[in-house]
Design an enzyme around this catalytic site. Structure first.
Site: not given
Length: 384
Positions: A361, A115, A152, A236
């Protein structure tokens, strides 16, 4: 809500458990494991569309598969980014040609994805990205230039879905496009692993220097990248959170065993902390089931992230606390010449420090709840 498994679900559980028992060990490399899953028809269970080499099952059976996979401690996945994020996005926003091209290789475990979202100056504030994509001279595609970070598994991926700015005069979330980019472009794409505190390198920096993407691989139309990207982020959450909690439960059980072994469990303060972790895990499960039940609460994904991120971080702190001084000691055969390796408790503590940052966050999640649910005034841009 009442979330119960039917007799058919339990039959499916037996099939799942038997297959994982036969194929889940010994450990194999990630790419081989994805192909094994693909041959078994276990990739793409929740896509809602069949005909791409995948099988489609209902929600409860998706939960069964996720839970049994976690319980079996099956090999780590490297195809989940393509299966869980890109595939549902293509089903929602892609053309038939795009779905026919990309979904079968994902279902077969043949093509792996990463991604391309975060950048050094645009992590939590994704709308601030500066990576650009301009039409090439022939008009058949785009040339992409810029840098992505915390990508990732980019070092293993065959493809990357990239959010880039196609309108040079645009600002914030306007003028962005969602492009599918092949990673095998020597001299145009440079992947540099980021060594973490844990000693591992799952994340990478990715530099694009005129990398090519075909015009046919633009998803959702030029300038509509923000809507496509936000849709993808919505995938997600969901079934995977329940499987995540199976892993959390095993980690908590290990911390409890260590606390008993070291005598830390005799401390009433430690016992109270362990009970709070146990109760918090149940709250997360009930919240996840409520979300799966079709609750339209726009805060649900943010609440889930706040719950598990902070819970897991506290567990990491407890893991080293109950170990005592030995938690700060490296392996006996450590040497300055050899890379260090951390044990499971140390890894849990170190990696969980990032739980309240990646995936959105805590500050961003609380802002979403405040503005979109509670109706509080928007935070001024640039405010600290």
């Amino acid at each position: 809500m009442e979330f119960a498994f039917s007799g058919a679900d339990e039959e499916f559980r037996g099939e799942t458990r038997a297959w994982l028992g036969e194929h889940g060990t010994p450990r194999v490399d990630r790419r081989s494991w994805e192909r094994t899953l693909g041959k078994g028809g276990w990739i793409g269970l929740g896509w809602g569309e069949e005909g791409y080499g995948n099988r489609v099952v209902g929600l409860t059976q998706q939960v069964v598969w996720a839970e049994e996979y976690a319980r079996a401690q099956a090999p780590p996945r490297s195809g989940h980014i393509g299966e869980k994020l890109l595939a549902p996005t293509l089903i929602a926003h892609g053309t038939q040609e795009q779905k026919s091209r990309f979904l079968p290789p994902i279902a077969a475990g043949e093509e792996l994805w990463c991604q391309g979202y975060s950048e050094p100056g645009a992590g939590s504030d994704l709308a601030g990205i500066r990576t650009t994509a301009v039409r090439d001279g022939t008009g058949s595609g785009y040339r992409i230039s810029g840098q992505k970070i915390w990508t990732s598994l980019a070092h293993e991926a065959d493809w990357c879905f990239v959010l880039a700015r196609t309108d040079p005069d645009s600002r914030r979330h306007h003028g962005l496009s969602f492009l599918l980019v092949p990673m095998d472009q020597p001299g145009r794409i440079d992947v540099r692993p980021i060594r973490q505190l844990t000693g591992t390198s799952e994340f990478n920096e990715v530099f694009f220097d005129g990398a090519h993407a075909r015009a046919a691989h633009l998803v959702g139309g030029e300038g509509n990248g923000w809507a496509v990207a936000m849709s993808l982020l919505g995938f997600e959450r969901g079934v995977s959170t329940l499987a995540q909690q199976i892993g959390f439960a095993e980690e908590l059980a290990q911390v409890v065993r260590t606390a008993v072994r070291t005598g830390a469990a005799d401390d009433p303060v430690v016992r109270a902390a362990l009970v709070r972790q146990w109760a918090g895990l149940r709250v997360m499960r009930w919240n996840a089931l409520r979300t799966l039940g079709g609750d339209a609460d726009p805060a649900a994904p943010s609440v889930a992230k706040l719950l598990w991120g902070n819970w897991h971080q506290r567990l990491g702190e407890l893991a080293v606390r109950v170990r005592g001084a030995e938690a700060a000691v490296g392996p006996k055969d450590w040497s300055a010449e050899a890379p260090y390796e951390v044990d499971a408790d140390q890894y849990l503590f170190l990696f969980s420090r990032a739980d309240t940052i990646y995936g959105g966050s805590d500050q961003v999640q609380r802002t979403i709840v405040a503005e979109r649910v509670l109706g509080l005034p928007r935070e001024p841009k640039g405010a600290v």
